[in-house]
Design a protein around this motif. Structure first.
Motif, mmCIF file in Angstrom:
data_model
loop_
_atom_site.group_PDB
_atom_site.id
_atom_site.type_symbol
_atom_site.label_atom_id
_atom_site.label_comp_id
_atom_site.label_asym_id
_atom_site.label_seq_id
_atom_site.Cartn_x
_atom_site.Cartn_y
_atom_site.Cartn_z
ATOM 1 N N LEU A 1 45.393 26.955 36.734
ATOM 2 C CA LEU A 1 44.318 26.666 37.692
ATOM 3 C C LEU A 1 43.738 27.946 38.298
ATOM 4 O O LEU A 1 42.530 28.046 38.506
ATOM 5 N N ILE A 2 44.595 28.921 38.565
ATOM 6 C CA ILE A 2 44.087 30.209 39.077
ATOM 7 C C ILE A 2 43.168 30.838 38.044
ATOM 8 O O ILE A 2 42.099 31.331 38.363
ATOM 9 N N ARG A 3 43.587 30.823 36.796
ATOM 10 C CA ARG A 3 42.773 31.429 35.739
ATOM 11 C C ARG A 3 41.446 30.683 35.576
ATOM 12 O O ARG A 3 40.418 31.293 35.333
ATOM 13 N N MET A 4 41.466 29.366 35.731
ATOM 14 C CA MET A 4 40.235 28.586 35.657
ATOM 15 C C MET A 4 39.358 28.842 36.885
ATOM 16 O O MET A 4 38.134 28.859 36.785
ATOM 17 N N SER A 5 39.978 29.055 38.035
ATOM 18 C CA SER A 5 39.196 29.291 39.250
ATOM 19 C C SER A 5 38.467 30.627 39.204
ATOM 20 O O SER A 5 37.457 30.798 39.861
ATOM 21 N N THR A 6 38.977 31.565 38.421
ATOM 22 C CA THR A 6 38.328 32.873 38.296
ATOM 23 C C THR A 6 37.495 32.964 37.020
ATOM 24 O O THR A 6 37.058 34.046 36.648
ATOM 25 N N GLY B 1 39.325 30.230 50.116
ATOM 26 C CA GLY B 1 40.494 29.693 50.810
ATOM 27 C C GLY B 1 41.412 28.901 49.899
ATOM 28 O O GLY B 1 42.638 29.006 49.987
ATOM 29 N N ARG B 2 40.830 28.117 49.018
ATOM 30 C CA ARG B 2 41.642 27.327 48.082
ATOM 31 C C ARG B 2 42.309 28.208 47.043
ATOM 32 O O ARG B 2 43.446 27.960 46.647
ATOM 33 N N ARG B 3 41.593 29.232 46.579
ATOM 34 C CA ARG B 3 42.212 30.161 45.624
ATOM 35 C C ARG B 3 43.392 30.879 46.265
ATOM 36 O O ARG B 3 44.435 31.051 45.642
ATOM 37 N N ARG B 4 43.217 31.302 47.519
ATOM 38 C CA ARG B 4 44.318 31.986 48.210
ATOM 39 C C ARG B 4 45.501 31.049 48.425
ATOM 40 O O ARG B 4 46.656 31.457 48.284
ATOM 41 N N ALA B 5 45.233 29.806 48.755
ATOM 42 C CA ALA B 5 46.321 28.828 48.910
ATOM 43 C C ALA B 5 47.046 28.635 47.572
ATOM 44 O O ALA B 5 48.280 28.536 47.533
ATOM 45 N N LEU B 6 46.291 28.609 46.489
ATOM 46 C CA LEU B 6 46.888 28.464 45.165
ATOM 47 C C LEU B 6 47.741 29.680 44.814
ATOM 48 O O LEU B 6 48.834 29.540 44.238
ATOM 49 N N ASP C 1 35.189 23.737 40.173
ATOM 50 C CA ASP C 1 34.608 24.203 41.424
ATOM 51 C C ASP C 1 35.454 23.819 42.645
ATOM 52 O O ASP C 1 35.363 24.463 43.686
ATOM 53 N N PHE C 2 36.285 22.815 42.512
ATOM 54 C CA PHE C 2 37.123 22.401 43.641
ATOM 55 C C PHE C 2 38.180 23.448 43.990
ATOM 56 O O PHE C 2 38.678 23.462 45.107
#
Length: 170
Positions: free
Chosen positions: A78-83, A37-42, A31-32
């Protein structure tokens, strides 16, 4: 006529994937990185790493390449985990809205890949034409090989990156 055993195996596989999807859809460990905004920064960081990889490979600084690739792999994961891995699940698992967004994502990723490939070819042809005239030094085969890997990593990142950039409801 399909084999009953094959149908049973397919149902079993889909059930296993569905259970994994349910776990992923309710997982809170990442969730972090899920806020937009964090996904876009990543996503920006992933493409900055691809550019750094291309730069250091092109100008022959191999000591930086492996750490950059490791960081790129971790960041893409991390991107794949964030989605929540939505871009990987079959149509039977995701709802219609997710399918629509995923389809649009793949469309944009395909167009981006075409743009990257076209730019690569234009660069290559322009370099060869200008080198024949003596205006620039020809790009070596090794340097073009390095740029093609940069292109490969960028295109490999596109589907998850576009989904992470655009999707508001994760």
């Amino acid at each position: 006529m399909t084999n009953p055993d094959a149908q049973k195996l397919r149902r079993e596989i889909i059930d296993n994937v569905r259970r994994k999807a349910e776990r992923d859809f309710h997982d809170t460990r990442f969730d972090f990185v899920r806020p937009l905004g964090r996904r876009r920064a990543l996503v920006i960081f992933v493409f900055a790493l691809v550019a750094a990889y291309g730069f250091f490979n092109y100008f022959d600084y191999p000591e930086f390449v492996l750490p950059i690739l490791i960081l790129w792999g971790i960041s893409l994961w991390l991107i794949r985990m964030s989605t929540r891995g939505i871009v990987d699940y079959p149509d039977e698992i995701v709802d219609e809205r997710m399918r629509s967004v995923r389809g649009q994502t793949y469309r944009y990723a395909f167009m981006g890949t075409c743009v990257f490939m076209s730019a690569y070819m234009v660069f290559y042809i322009a370099n060869q034409l200008m080198a024949k005239q003596g205006w620039v030094a020809p790009t070596t085969a090794d340097q073009m090989h390095d740029l093609s890997f940069c292109l490969f990593f960028a295109c490999m990142s596109l589907p998850s990156a576009i989904y992470a950039w655009n999707e508001r409801l994760i």
